[in-house]
Design a protein around this motif. Structure first.
Motif, mmCIF file in Angstrom:
data_model
loop_
_atom_site.group_PDB
_atom_site.id
_atom_site.type_symbol
_atom_site.label_atom_id
_atom_site.label_comp_id
_atom_site.label_asym_id
_atom_site.label_seq_id
_atom_site.Cartn_x
_atom_site.Cartn_y
_atom_site.Cartn_z
ATOM 1 N N LEU A 110 0.015 -19.657 0.480
ATOM 2 C CA LEU A 110 0.766 -19.728 1.731
ATOM 3 C C LEU A 110 -0.216 -20.045 2.846
ATOM 4 O O LEU A 110 -1.182 -19.311 3.050
ATOM 5 N N ARG A 111 0.008 -21.159 3.542
ATOM 6 C CA ARG A 111 -0.878 -21.572 4.622
ATOM 7 C C ARG A 111 -0.203 -21.383 5.970
ATOM 8 O O ARG A 111 1.000 -21.581 6.118
ATOM 9 N N PHE A 112 -1.011 -21.005 6.946
ATOM 10 C CA PHE A 112 -0.500 -20.782 8.289
ATOM 11 C C PHE A 112 -0.615 -22.005 9.189
ATOM 12 O O PHE A 112 -0.052 -22.012 10.286
ATOM 13 N N ASP A 113 -1.368 -23.025 8.759
ATOM 14 C CA ASP A 113 -1.598 -24.175 9.644
ATOM 15 C C ASP A 113 -0.527 -25.247 9.455
ATOM 16 O O ASP A 113 -0.825 -26.426 9.292
ATOM 17 N N THR A 114 0.731 -24.848 9.498
ATOM 18 C CA THR A 114 1.843 -25.788 9.385
ATOM 19 C C THR A 114 2.594 -25.840 10.712
ATOM 20 O O THR A 114 2.522 -24.908 11.519
ATOM 21 N N SER A 115 3.317 -26.912 10.920
ATOM 22 C CA SER A 115 3.943 -27.157 12.224
ATOM 23 C C SER A 115 5.035 -26.149 12.567
ATOM 24 O O SER A 115 5.401 -26.005 13.734
ATOM 25 N N ASP A 116 5.585 -25.464 11.559
ATOM 26 C CA ASP A 116 6.681 -24.529 11.818
ATOM 27 C C ASP A 116 6.187 -23.122 12.157
ATOM 28 O O ASP A 116 6.999 -22.206 12.317
ATOM 29 N N ARG A 117 4.886 -22.923 12.274
ATOM 30 C CA ARG A 117 4.344 -21.599 12.576
ATOM 31 C C ARG A 117 3.778 -21.566 13.997
ATOM 32 O O ARG A 117 3.269 -22.567 14.499
ATOM 33 N N PRO A 118 3.871 -20.416 14.659
ATOM 34 C CA PRO A 118 3.421 -20.325 16.053
ATOM 35 C C PRO A 118 1.913 -20.357 16.219
ATOM 36 O O PRO A 118 1.419 -20.557 17.329
ATOM 37 N N ALA A 119 1.165 -20.135 15.139
ATOM 38 C CA ALA A 119 -0.295 -20.176 15.207
ATOM 39 C C ALA A 119 -0.831 -20.471 13.815
ATOM 40 O O ALA A 119 -0.137 -20.257 12.804
ATOM 41 N N ALA A 120 -2.059 -20.961 13.739
ATOM 42 C CA ALA A 120 -2.665 -21.336 12.457
ATOM 43 C C ALA A 120 -3.417 -20.185 11.811
ATOM 44 O O ALA A 120 -4.017 -20.349 10.760
ATOM 45 N N TYR A 121 -3.389 -19.016 12.430
ATOM 46 C CA TYR A 121 -4.104 -17.874 11.877
ATOM 47 C C TYR A 121 -3.516 -16.588 12.437
ATOM 48 O O TYR A 121 -2.734 -16.594 13.391
#
Length: 253
Positions: A110-121
């Motif tokens: 699961l990666r956080f650096d996707t456009s649908d997330r509010p932050a990349a970390y």
């Protein structure tokens, strides 16, 4: 020797003495917050920043231990609204850029650096430090914070909550009158669990877990390779996805 005997918290010029109540035993406030964990500190901070007179009563003396260290990116916009983002970033918690799962022979990331997330970390935090930071931030925003002060009972006028009786660790007792109450007492449940008895438990969550911590574990190579090149997280041995694995009778995070 301060009240409470040997081992009592010393006087602190900024936080005040734990037994030096600057308010009387019968006080008034616009909003009373019961509980100084992340929920209570966040609510108190947001209300104080909107100009409300806020009093927060917390049973323990911070910093104190608490479990629940792995946070999600949705936290960061909340920290921005609170004005606490800079303090959390500056504290130096380990940045978390996603998660890697190895459950029952299956693996996925699961990666956080996707456009649908509010932050990349997000962060892996030490809760005693994180919770203390948020409570001190609430204090800095003008919240009247009383640690080692436990709400014992909430008073009603018909269906409306109007007051709370409390006691301190050092034997002081009093009552706080308010216009609005925020019950952020968590599992203790001042209203839901103890007084109104309206708390209901889902059968799925009727379980018990024993837990512990690993001392300085080495980063997993698979997780190191999985780190996103576009992540703003510095390339350190500690940063990257959080691994989660299972065994027949246990799991590790």
């Amino acid at each position: 020797m301060p009240p409470g005997g040997p081992g009592a918290a010393p006087y602190d010029e900024e936080r005040g003495s734990p037994y030096d109540e600057e308010l009387g035993v019968d006080e008034r406030t616009q909003v009373l917050v019961a509980g100084g964990g992340p929920a209570g500190a966040t609510a108190a901070t947001l209300l104080a920043r909107q100009g409300f007179d806020v009093t927060l009563l917390e049973r323990d003396r911070f910093p104190r231990y608490h479990i629940g260290e792995s946070l999600l990116p949705s936290l960061l916009p909340v920290l921005d609204v609170m004005g606490a983002r800079e303090a959390v970033e500056r504290h130096g918690f380990t940045r978390k850029t996603g998660a890697f799962y190895g459950w029952s022979g299956q693996e996925w990331q699961l990666r956080f650096d996707t456009s649908d997330r509010p932050a990349a970390y997000s962060f892996q935090v030490i809760r005693s430090e994180f919770d203390h930071l948020l409570l001190e931030h609430a204090r800095a925003q003008g919240v009247r914070v009383r640690e080692e002060t436990q709400v014992r009972r909430v008073g009603f006028d018909g269906y409306r909550t109007t007051s709370a009786t409390w006691t301190s660790r050092y034997g002081r007792a009093g009552q706080t009158h308010f216009r609005c109450l925020v019950d952020a007492s968590g599992r203790a449940g001042v209203l839901a669990a103890r007084q109104l008895r309206t708390r209901r438990f889902h059968d799925v969550f009727r379980n018990v877990a024993a837990w512990g911590y690993c001392a300085a574990p080495r980063p997993c190579r698979t997780h190191r390779r999985a780190r996103s090149a576009s992540s703003p997280c510095p390339s350190t041995d500690e940063s990257g996805p959080s691994p989660s694995t299972t065994a027949p009778s246990a799991s590790a995070w």
